[in-house]
Design a protein around this motif. Structure first.
Motif, PDB file in Angstrom:
ATOM      1  N   ALA A 219     -10.774  12.320   3.902  1.00  0.00           N
ATOM      2  CA  ALA A 219     -10.262  13.341   4.814  1.00  0.00           C
ATOM      3  C   ALA A 219      -8.975  12.884   5.493  1.00  0.00           C
ATOM      4  O   ALA A 219      -8.065  13.685   5.729  1.00  0.00           O
ATOM      5  CB  ALA A 219     -11.321  13.681   5.862  1.00  0.00           C
ATOM      6  N   ILE A 220      -8.885  11.597   5.811  1.00  0.00           N
ATOM      7  CA  ILE A 220      -7.660  11.069   6.422  1.00  0.00           C
ATOM      8  C   ILE A 220      -6.478  11.267   5.478  1.00  0.00           C
ATOM      9  O   ILE A 220      -5.367  11.589   5.896  1.00  0.00           O
ATOM     10  CB  ILE A 220      -7.845   9.584   6.781  1.00  0.00           C
ATOM     11  N   GLU A 221      -6.750  11.122   4.199  1.00  0.00           N
ATOM     12  CA  GLU A 221      -5.682  11.279   3.206  1.00  0.00           C
ATOM     13  C   GLU A 221      -5.303  12.739   3.010  1.00  0.00           C
ATOM     14  O   GLU A 221      -4.102  13.069   2.938  1.00  0.00           O
ATOM     15  CB  GLU A 221      -6.144  10.685   1.867  1.00  0.00           C
ATOM     16  N   ARG A 222      -6.289  13.643   2.956  1.00  0.00           N
ATOM     17  CA  ARG A 222      -6.020  15.027   2.560  1.00  0.00           C
ATOM     18  C   ARG A 222      -5.867  16.001   3.722  1.00  0.00           C
ATOM     19  O   ARG A 222      -5.261  17.058   3.571  1.00  0.00           O
ATOM     20  CB  ARG A 222      -7.145  15.541   1.646  1.00  0.00           C
ATOM     21  N   LYS A 223      -6.430  15.650   4.890  1.00  0.00           N
ATOM     22  CA  LYS A 223      -6.459  16.615   5.985  1.00  0.00           C
ATOM     23  C   LYS A 223      -5.892  16.053   7.279  1.00  0.00           C
ATOM     24  O   LYS A 223      -6.336  16.383   8.373  1.00  0.00           O
ATOM     25  CB  LYS A 223      -7.898  17.103   6.204  1.00  0.00           C
ATOM     26  N   ARG A 224      -4.871  15.234   7.164  1.00  0.00           N
ATOM     27  CA  ARG A 224      -4.303  14.572   8.332  1.00  0.00           C
ATOM     28  C   ARG A 224      -3.796  15.579   9.370  1.00  0.00           C
ATOM     29  O   ARG A 224      -3.999  15.405  10.574  1.00  0.00           O
ATOM     30  CB  ARG A 224      -3.184  13.626   7.903  1.00  0.00           C
ATOM     31  N   ALA A 225      -3.143  16.641   8.919  1.00  0.00           N
ATOM     32  CA  ALA A 225      -2.598  17.625   9.856  1.00  0.00           C
ATOM     33  C   ALA A 225      -3.717  18.331  10.627  1.00  0.00           C
ATOM     34  O   ALA A 225      -3.616  18.529  11.846  1.00  0.00           O
ATOM     35  CB  ALA A 225      -1.743  18.646   9.113  1.00  0.00           C
ATOM     36  N   VAL A 298     -26.244  -7.410  11.410  1.00  0.00           N
ATOM     37  CA  VAL A 298     -25.057  -7.186  10.575  1.00  0.00           C
ATOM     38  C   VAL A 298     -24.689  -8.506   9.928  1.00  0.00           C
ATOM     39  O   VAL A 298     -24.549  -9.515  10.626  1.00  0.00           O
ATOM     40  CB  VAL A 298     -23.870  -6.648  11.401  1.00  0.00           C
ATOM     41  N   LYS A 299     -24.516  -8.506   8.612  1.00  0.00           N
ATOM     42  CA  LYS A 299     -24.234  -9.759   7.913  1.00  0.00           C
ATOM     43  C   LYS A 299     -22.885  -9.751   7.195  1.00  0.00           C
ATOM     44  O   LYS A 299     -22.351 -10.800   6.881  1.00  0.00           O
ATOM     45  CB  LYS A 299     -25.353 -10.054   6.905  1.00  0.00           C
ATOM     46  N   THR A 300     -22.327  -8.574   6.913  1.00  0.00           N
ATOM     47  CA  THR A 300     -21.033  -8.533   6.234  1.00  0.00           C
ATOM     48  C   THR A 300     -19.904  -8.798   7.220  1.00  0.00           C
ATOM     49  O   THR A 300     -20.079  -8.710   8.424  1.00  0.00           O
ATOM     50  CB  THR A 300     -20.821  -7.152   5.581  1.00  0.00           C
ATOM     51  N   VAL A 301     -18.738  -9.115   6.686  1.00  0.00           N
ATOM     52  CA  VAL A 301     -17.600  -9.453   7.541  1.00  0.00           C
ATOM     53  C   VAL A 301     -16.378  -8.653   7.088  1.00  0.00           C
ATOM     54  O   VAL A 301     -15.502  -9.165   6.388  1.00  0.00           O
ATOM     55  CB  VAL A 301     -17.291 -10.973   7.513  1.00  0.00           C
ATOM     56  N   ARG A 302     -16.312  -7.388   7.457  1.00  0.00           N
ATOM     57  CA  ARG A 302     -15.101  -6.595   7.238  1.00  0.00           C
ATOM     58  C   ARG A 302     -14.193  -6.790   8.446  1.00  0.00           C
ATOM     59  O   ARG A 302     -14.670  -6.763   9.592  1.00  0.00           O
ATOM     60  CB  ARG A 302     -15.434  -5.111   7.076  1.00  0.00           C
ATOM     61  N   PRO A 303     -12.897  -7.004   8.259  1.00  0.00           N
ATOM     62  CA  PRO A 303     -12.003  -7.207   9.399  1.00  0.00           C
ATOM     63  C   PRO A 303     -12.074  -6.030  10.361  1.00  0.00           C
ATOM     64  O   PRO A 303     -11.885  -4.880   9.963  1.00  0.00           O
ATOM     65  CB  PRO A 303     -10.624  -7.310   8.749  1.00  0.00           C
ATOM     66  N   ILE A 304     -12.325  -6.306  11.630  1.00  0.00           N
ATOM     67  CA  ILE A 304     -12.569  -5.235  12.581  1.00  0.00           C
ATOM     68  C   ILE A 304     -11.320  -4.385  12.819  1.00  0.00           C
ATOM     69  O   ILE A 304     -11.416  -3.179  13.058  1.00  0.00           O
ATOM     70  CB  ILE A 304     -13.107  -5.811  13.915  1.00  0.00           C
ATOM     71  N   ASP A 305     -10.132  -4.980  12.698  1.00  0.00           N
ATOM     72  CA  ASP A 305      -8.917  -4.200  12.931  1.00  0.00           C
ATOM     73  C   ASP A 305      -8.671  -3.182  11.821  1.00  0.00           C
ATOM     74  O   ASP A 305      -7.935  -2.210  12.011  1.00  0.00           O
ATOM     75  CB  ASP A 305      -7.702  -5.116  13.087  1.00  0.00           C
ATOM     76  N   LYS A 306      -9.312  -3.352  10.682  1.00  0.00           N
ATOM     77  CA  LYS A 306      -9.173  -2.402   9.577  1.00  0.00           C
ATOM     78  C   LYS A 306     -10.080  -1.188   9.740  1.00  0.00           C
ATOM     79  O   LYS A 306     -10.031  -0.258   8.923  1.00  0.00           O
ATOM     80  CB  LYS A 306      -9.483  -3.091   8.244  1.00  0.00           C
ATOM     81  N   ALA A 307     -10.893  -1.200  10.778  1.00  0.00           N
ATOM     82  CA  ALA A 307     -11.813  -0.086  11.017  1.00  0.00           C
ATOM     83  C   ALA A 307     -11.129   1.107  11.679  1.00  0.00           C
ATOM     84  O   ALA A 307     -11.744   2.160  11.842  1.00  0.00           O
ATOM     85  CB  ALA A 307     -12.975  -0.544  11.883  1.00  0.00           C
ATOM     86  N   PHE A 308      -9.859   0.934  12.032  1.00  0.00           N
ATOM     87  CA  PHE A 308      -9.145   1.979  12.781  1.00  0.00           C
ATOM     88  C   PHE A 308      -7.957   2.473  11.987  1.00  0.00           C
ATOM     89  O   PHE A 308      -7.162   1.682  11.484  1.00  0.00           O
ATOM     90  CB  PHE A 308      -8.706   1.410  14.135  1.00  0.00           C
ATOM     91  N   ALA A 309      -7.846   3.806  11.901  1.00  0.00           N
ATOM     92  CA  ALA A 309      -6.758   4.399  11.121  1.00  0.00           C
ATOM     93  C   ALA A 309      -5.445   4.330  11.869  1.00  0.00           C
ATOM     94  O   ALA A 309      -5.405   4.200  13.100  1.00  0.00           O
ATOM     95  CB  ALA A 309      -7.099   5.872  10.833  1.00  0.00           C
ATOM     96  N   ASP A 310      -4.360   4.385  11.106  1.00  0.00           N
ATOM     97  CA  ASP A 310      -3.057   4.530  11.727  1.00  0.00           C
ATOM     98  C   ASP A 310      -3.010   5.838  12.500  1.00  0.00           C
ATOM     99  O   ASP A 310      -3.859   6.700  12.324  1.00  0.00           O
ATOM    100  CB  ASP A 310      -1.955   4.521  10.641  1.00  0.00           C
ATOM    101  N   HIS A 311      -2.016   5.992  13.333  1.00  0.00           N
ATOM    102  CA  HIS A 311      -1.930   7.146  14.227  1.00  0.00           C
ATOM    103  C   HIS A 311      -2.122   8.458  13.465  1.00  0.00           C
ATOM    104  O   HIS A 311      -1.472   8.734  12.471  1.00  0.00           O
ATOM    105  CB  HIS A 311      -0.592   7.150  14.953  1.00  0.00           C
ATOM    106  N   ILE A 312      -3.058   9.251  13.953  1.00  0.00           N
ATOM    107  CA  ILE A 312      -3.340  10.559  13.372  1.00  0.00           C
ATOM    108  C   ILE A 312      -2.667  11.642  14.231  1.00  0.00           C
ATOM    109  O   ILE A 312      -2.811  11.620  15.439  1.00  0.00           O
ATOM    110  CB  ILE A 312      -4.856  10.826  13.289  1.00  0.00           C
TER     111      ILE A 312
END
Length: 312
Positions: A219-225, A298-312
């Motif tokens: 949705a971030i890719e297709r419906k940003r507006a 929680v056992k996985t380690v995804r970088p927390i800063d990648k959990a947030f999208a660029d400005h919408i």
């Protein structure tokens, strides 16, 4: 006396799930928004924030963040508001989602998130929960509250037994004595109090009050507006709700079937304002993630800063 079965049925109903089953729609004229019971939908309808919108908003309603996040992760809906704990829990589990906007309560509000016990229970505080069975929803803010309460009392994972249940099943388990306590959020807190249950742990001392509007990457890719427009309208609706608690509560009552007094209490305690997603917000979320990791949730380690999208 409130009719207990009717109240629980009203709280637990999941509406419009058939609409979610379509999944992955690329129609940019429709924004599919998920709402927890008494959440985004009621706010937007009460405030009139969607007046004049140029696209269709298709609503689906869920009893808890876990269910909403499952729909987001499968691209069955395009946007939904959840608490910080369930968002981190789902993101670290590998869900293809990101936060596109942040909200936060502006003051510490009593009882919005709580651990409750029956009126007859001998438990009076967090320390009294040792050895008890506590119902909550896995990965929810209620789950997070239990963990923070354990830490504050000097307890570890084995000092309580967690029963992971839906809100309606949790309430029934508390009523029948199958569990000793229930960790939950509004409007379930207010409904339980109306039936005589007591708060023994108030979440205001343990949580940071964040909520995140979350969207699947598709949705971030297709419906940003559309996302950008909806989020701007939502921010105005949040401002409106601060000054119109009675009107907001009236719409909540109509949309959820809650008694008017419980709906108003929910409206009063659910008001947040939009805040920027900055380094401070991300740092606060690290606390949430570290808490889940400390208890082995929680056992996985995804970088927390990648959990947030660029400005919408």
């Amino acid at each position: 006396m409130i009719d207990r079965r009717g109240l629980l049925a009203g709280l637990a109903t999941t509406a419009a799930l058939a609409a979610c089953g379509r999944g992955g729609s690329a129609n940019t004229d429709v924004l599919r928004v998920g709402s927890q019971k008494g959440g985004t939908k009621s706010l937007m309808l009460a405030s009139g924030a969607l007046d004049g919108v140029s696209y269709e908003v298709e609503w689906s309603e869920f009893p808890a963040a876990q269910n909403l996040l499952e729909a987001l992760g499968s691209s069955a809906v395009d946007l939904g508001l959840v608490g910080d704990a369930p968002f981190q829990f789902a993101y670290q589990a590998g869900s293809p989602i990101k936060a596109v906007s942040a909200q936060r309560t502006q003051s510490r509000i009593d009882g919005a998130l709580s651990i409750l016990v029956p009126a007859r229970s001998p438990v009076r505080d967090g320390k009294g929960l040792k050895g008890k069975r506590i119902a909550t929803t896995r990965g929810s803010v209620g789950h997070y509250l239990v963990l923070r309460s354990l830490m504050a009392s000097g307890y570890g994972p084995g000092d309580v037994e967690l029963a992971f249940l839906s809100p309606s099943d949790s309430r029934a388990a508390l009523q029948t004595g199958a569990v000793d306590a229930w960790s939950t959020w509004m409007p379930y807190v207010a409904a339980a109090q109306a039936e005589g249950d007591r708060i023994v742990v108030d979440g205001r001392d343990f949580v940071q009050g964040y909520g995140f509007d979350v969207a699947p990457e598709s949705a971030i890719e297709r419906k940003r507006a559309q996302l950008s427009d909806f989020l701007a309208r939502e921010a105005k609706a949040l401002q409106w709700a601060r000054n119109h608690v009675d009107l907001y509560g009236a719409v909540l009552a109509r949309e959820t079937g809650l008694p008017p007094d419980i709906a108003r209490a929910t409206a009063e305690k659910n008001v947040r304002l939009r805040v920027p997603i900055d380094a401070g917000v991300i740092s606060d979320q690290q606390v949430v993630l570290d808490t889940f990791r400390r208890f082995g949730e929680v056992k996985t380690v995804r970088p927390i800063d990648k959990a947030f999208a660029d400005h919408i």
